[in-house]
Design an enzyme around this catalytic site. Structure first.
Site, mmCIF file in Angstrom:
data_model
loop_
_atom_site.group_PDB
_atom_site.id
_atom_site.type_symbol
_atom_site.label_atom_id
_atom_site.label_comp_id
_atom_site.label_asym_id
_atom_site.label_seq_id
_atom_site.Cartn_x
_atom_site.Cartn_y
_atom_site.Cartn_z
ATOM 1 N N GLU A 1 0.059 9.542 9.022
ATOM 2 C CA GLU A 1 1.241 8.725 9.318
ATOM 3 C C GLU A 1 1.484 8.605 10.821
ATOM 4 O OE1 GLU A 1 2.232 6.405 7.227
ATOM 5 O OE2 GLU A 1 2.567 8.004 5.793
ATOM 6 N N HIS A 2 1.769 7.392 11.239
ATOM 7 C CA HIS A 2 2.069 7.096 12.652
ATOM 8 C C HIS A 2 0.921 7.513 13.572
ATOM 9 C CE1 HIS A 2 6.212 5.634 12.385
ATOM 10 N NE2 HIS A 2 6.347 6.473 11.371
ATOM 11 N N GLY B 1 8.630 1.564 3.006
ATOM 12 C CA GLY B 1 7.421 2.306 3.353
ATOM 13 C C GLY B 1 6.191 1.910 2.564
ATOM 14 N N ASP C 1 -1.926 -1.352 7.462
ATOM 15 C CA ASP C 1 -1.379 -2.085 6.317
ATOM 16 C C ASP C 1 -2.199 -3.331 6.016
ATOM 17 O OD1 ASP C 1 0.454 -0.162 6.861
ATOM 18 O OD2 ASP C 1 2.083 -1.517 7.402
ATOM 19 N N ASN D 1 14.626 -1.382 7.969
ATOM 20 C CA ASN D 1 13.816 -2.497 8.460
ATOM 21 C C ASN D 1 13.286 -2.142 9.848
ATOM 22 O OD1 ASN D 1 13.269 -4.987 10.047
ATOM 23 N ND2 ASN D 1 13.634 -5.922 8.058
ATOM 24 N N LYS D 2 11.955 -2.098 9.973
ATOM 25 C CA LYS D 2 11.322 -1.654 11.230
ATOM 26 C C LYS D 2 11.666 -2.548 12.413
ATOM 27 C CE LYS D 2 6.919 -1.751 10.278
ATOM 28 N NZ LYS D 2 6.886 -2.201 8.907
ATOM 29 N N ASP E 1 -2.195 5.369 13.315
ATOM 30 C CA ASP E 1 -3.108 4.215 13.436
ATOM 31 C C ASP E 1 -2.943 3.551 14.802
ATOM 32 O OD1 ASP E 1 -0.580 3.174 12.704
ATOM 33 O OD2 ASP E 1 -1.395 1.700 11.287
ATOM 34 N N ARG F 1 0.835 -1.212 0.000
ATOM 35 C CA ARG F 1 0.000 0.000 0.000
ATOM 36 C C ARG F 1 0.860 1.248 0.000
ATOM 37 N NH1 ARG F 1 2.667 1.918 3.320
ATOM 38 N NH2 ARG F 1 2.801 1.376 5.505
HETATM 39 N N1 LIG Z 1 9.565 -10.376 -1.554
HETATM 40 C C1 LIG Z 1 9.839 -10.682 -0.300
HETATM 41 N N2 LIG Z 1 10.166 -11.933 0.036
HETATM 42 C C2 LIG Z 1 10.476 -12.248 1.312
HETATM 43 N N3 LIG Z 1 10.475 -11.384 2.337
HETATM 44 C C3 LIG Z 1 10.154 -10.116 2.065
HETATM 45 C C4 LIG Z 1 9.824 -9.689 0.748
HETATM 46 N N4 LIG Z 1 9.554 -8.375 0.796
HETATM 47 C C5 LIG Z 1 9.729 -7.991 2.103
HETATM 48 N N5 LIG Z 1 10.090 -9.037 2.861
HETATM 49 C C6 LIG Z 1 10.405 -9.031 4.302
HETATM 50 O O1 LIG Z 1 9.886 -7.840 4.888
HETATM 51 C C7 LIG Z 1 10.963 -7.059 5.480
HETATM 52 C C8 LIG Z 1 10.667 -5.585 5.338
HETATM 53 O O2 LIG Z 1 9.737 -5.212 6.320
HETATM 54 P P1 LIG Z 1 9.706 -3.748 6.955
HETATM 55 O O3 LIG Z 1 8.654 -3.786 7.984
HETATM 56 O O4 LIG Z 1 11.089 -3.345 7.380
HETATM 57 O O5 LIG Z 1 9.343 -2.787 5.755
HETATM 58 P P2 LIG Z 1 8.036 -2.500 4.924
HETATM 59 O O6 LIG Z 1 6.914 -3.336 5.416
HETATM 60 O O7 LIG Z 1 8.405 -2.679 3.481
HETATM 61 O O8 LIG Z 1 7.805 -0.940 5.194
HETATM 62 P P3 LIG Z 1 6.638 -0.095 5.970
HETATM 63 O O9 LIG Z 1 6.048 -0.892 7.067
HETATM 64 O O10 LIG Z 1 7.323 1.139 6.444
HETATM 65 O O11 LIG Z 1 5.629 0.213 4.945
HETATM 66 C C9 LIG Z 1 12.205 -7.501 4.694
HETATM 67 O O12 LIG Z 1 13.387 -7.282 5.438
HETATM 68 C C10 LIG Z 1 11.924 -8.982 4.486
HETATM 69 O O13 LIG Z 1 12.269 -9.743 5.620
HETATM 70 C C1 LIG Z 2 3.098 -3.504 10.219
HETATM 71 C C2 LIG Z 2 3.330 -2.144 10.765
HETATM 72 O O1 LIG Z 2 3.873 -2.004 11.845
HETATM 73 N N1 LIG Z 2 2.953 -1.125 10.016
HETATM 74 C C3 LIG Z 2 3.090 0.271 10.406
HETATM 75 C C4 LIG Z 2 1.728 0.943 10.195
HETATM 76 O O2 LIG Z 2 0.783 0.351 11.072
HETATM 77 C C5 LIG Z 2 1.819 2.440 10.441
HETATM 78 O O3 LIG Z 2 1.973 2.716 11.814
HETATM 79 C C6 LIG Z 2 2.961 3.051 9.612
HETATM 80 C C7 LIG Z 2 3.182 4.517 9.899
HETATM 81 O O4 LIG Z 2 2.041 5.249 9.579
HETATM 82 O O5 LIG Z 2 4.197 2.367 9.847
HETATM 83 C C8 LIG Z 2 4.155 0.952 9.557
HETATM 84 O O6 LIG Z 2 3.923 0.767 8.210
#
Ligand SMILES: Nc1ncnc2c1ncn2[C@@H]1O[C@H](COP(=O)(O)OP(=O)(O)OP(=O)(O)O)[C@@H](O)[C@H]1O
Ligand SMILES: CC(=O)N[C@@H]1[C@@H](O)[C@@H](O)[C@@H](CO)O[C@@H]1O
Length: 457
Positions: free
Chosen positions: A50-51, A144, A191, A234-235, A53, A44
């Site tokens: 942002e931040h 993100g 999300d 990576n969160k 939810d 999405r």
């Molecule tokens: N195609 C994929 N295959 C396997 N694992 C994945 C894949 N894409 C993402 N991941 C996993 O998700 C992790 C990223 O998660 P993270 O919560 O850091 O970021 P995000 O969900 O992309 O960002 P945000 O929550 O800010 O929108 C990667 O380090 C990996 O472990």
């Molecule tokens: C899975 C997860 O923790 N997702 C959070 C989401 O819930 C929201 O807080 C966002 C900032 O707006 O940061 C992440 O994407």
């Protein structure tokens, strides 16, 4: 709609045929048999909100075309076999009834295990079948755009389908929001909600406690463009995200104590607003009156709440924030209440459609970014530069999206300026940083796509 289960389809869009066919072939060569079904869950982009939810406030995301797709076949040996078409994600195998999620090492398979465990524990599935799975993801990771939740949601959907169960999109979204916390991040539910409940052509206002969704029609004549600053964050691998969650919780508890309420019950800033029964603007005034702008030390917070540091650890902190000694309560709470107000204003502009709707929406997005960057401190220098470049090249509004500290910006651009905008941002951000080879995946126009589904060939 949200009370229906995710759709099971037998015909897929022409755009997906080649991708699913390639994934099926990879599955065949890995496991020596064909997959029985495919599950798909989208990432999405959050347009605004942002931040907030996890503080109990509504947000306004759309699902994007980029997604996680998993090809699956049930097995009768109680084993989960995970493989990924991207070699950087190693194969993994475990017993479906006996596995652990490692919070200290958030390897990719742990996100799948969150979805599996969520379905098993929260929905009382006692005897899950084994599965062979091949994963193909197109959501840029740690950028993100919610790659992690797309993986968690897709894993949950696979597990549900493989076990012949059926739950509604809303139940799945709620359950996945809870189960992603097994990896350690205390996220909200945005999300997972949009991944299951998205509808093509519509943004969604997502509200929480209980989970609700409302269609929001975005104005004509403008596009949303995503640009990735190419800094990954990576969160689950750092405590930055949870520190923000804890700062908001502490702000609500300190304010509750000062207003004479039972502070231990207070978990979210929205709960305090409900208690005080006043509007969002008034909540910003409450913050101004009651909190100081300089950082709070842990000792000062303990003093205000009348507890020891050990008690505070149990009432307010998370395992990975026990070491944090200083907290910015004033800034975080001001961001949350003002951002919640911007989401309401954004939704109202979309409903009322004044002639200058796009300009008003752009201003709200810019306000959101200033607040994220200065008050919430969840941007980074590269993202600040990218947002400035996007505005310079024609964006009416531009802001970071998702958790931040890297990753993507989303920009509102008039349709007739999109080509010029894409070229300008490429020349000014990507080329000088040697990122030209990444441009196609990092800079693109997006539209609101559909939610998670199962495909049975
Ligand atoms: N195609 C994929 N295959 C396997 N694992 C994945 C894949 N894409 C993402 N991941 C996993 O998700 C992790 C990223 O998660 P993270 O919560 O850091 O970021 P995000 O969900 O992309 O960002 P945000 O929550 O800010 O929108 C990667 O380090 C990996 O472990
Ligand atoms: C899975 C997860 O923790 N997702 C959070 C989401 O819930 C929201 O807080 C966002 C900032 O707006 O940061 C992440 O994407």
């Amino acid at each position: 709609m949200a009370d229906d289960p995710p759709p099971i389809i037998t015909e897929i869009d022409a755009n997906y045929k080649e991708r699913f066919s390639q994934l099926g072939k990879k599955f065949q060569s890995k496991y020596d048999c064909e997959p029985v079904f495919f599950a798909r869950a989208p990432g999405r982009v959050n347009i605004i909100g942002e931040h907030i939810d996890y503080c109990g406030y509504g947000v306004l995301p759309i699902a994007i075309d980029q997604d996680i797709v998993i090809a699956v076949r049930q097995t009768d040996d109680d084993t989960l076999y995970l493989s990924n078409i991207d070699d950087k994600y190693s194969d993994y195998k475990c017993n479906v009834k006996d596995f652990e999620i490692n919070k200290d090492q958030p390897d990719w398979h742990n996100y799948f295990l969150c979805g599996l465990k969520g379905i098993m524990e929260l929905l009382s599935l006692e005897n899950p079948v084994g599965m062979q799975c091949m994963v193909d993801g197109s959501v840029p990771s740690s950028a993100g755009l919610s790659s992690s939740s797309a993986l968690v949601c897709c894993a949950a959907l696979c597990t549900m389908q493989a076990n012949g169960k059926s739950w509604t999109k809303k139940e799945l979204a709620d359950m996945c929001a809870q189960c992603e916390r097994y990896i350690g991040t205390i996220g909200g539910g945005m999300d997972q909600a949009i991944s299951f409940m998205a509808q093509p052509g519509m943004a969604k206002k997502i509200d929480f406690n209980p989970l609700r969704q409302t269609n929001v029609a975005l104005p004509d004549g403008v596009s949303f463009v995503i640009s990735n600053c190419c800094v990954e964050k990576n969160k689950a691998a750092s405590s930055d995200f949870n520190t923000r969650v804890v700062e908001c919780r502490l702000a609500s508890q300190v304010l509750a104590k000062m207003k004479g309420f039972e502070w231990r019950e207070m978990k979210r800033l929205a709960d305090l607003q409900t208690k005080l029964n006043v509007g969002l603007q008034e909540m910003e005034n409450v913050v101004k009156e009651c909190l100081h702008e300089s950082q709070y030390t842990k000792a000062e917070i303990c003093d205000v709440l009348g507890v020891t540091a050990d008690i505070l650890a149990t009432t307010s902190l998370s395992p990975n924030t026990l070491h944090v000694e200083n907290f910015c309560l004033y800034q975080r709470a001001t961001h949350v209440y003002s951002e919640a107000r911007r989401v309401e204003d954004f939704q109202n502009v979309c409903i009322e459609r004044p002639t200058d709707a796009a300009i008003k929406l752009g201003e709200l997005m810019n306000g959101s970014f200033e607040s994220c960057s200065k008050l919430y401190e969840c941007s980074c220098p590269e993202l600040d530069q990218l947002v400035a470049i996007c505005r310079k090249h024609g964006a009416i509004g531009s802001r970071l999206t998702g958790a931040g500290w890297g990753g993507c910006a989303v920009s509102l651009v008039p349709n007739d300026k999109v080509t010029e905008f894409l070229d300008g941002v490429k020349q000014s951000y990507y080329i000088p940083r040697g990122l030209e080879s990444k441009v196609n995946n990092a800079l693109f126009v997006t539209k609101s796509g559909g939610g998670a589904a199962v495909y049975i060939p």
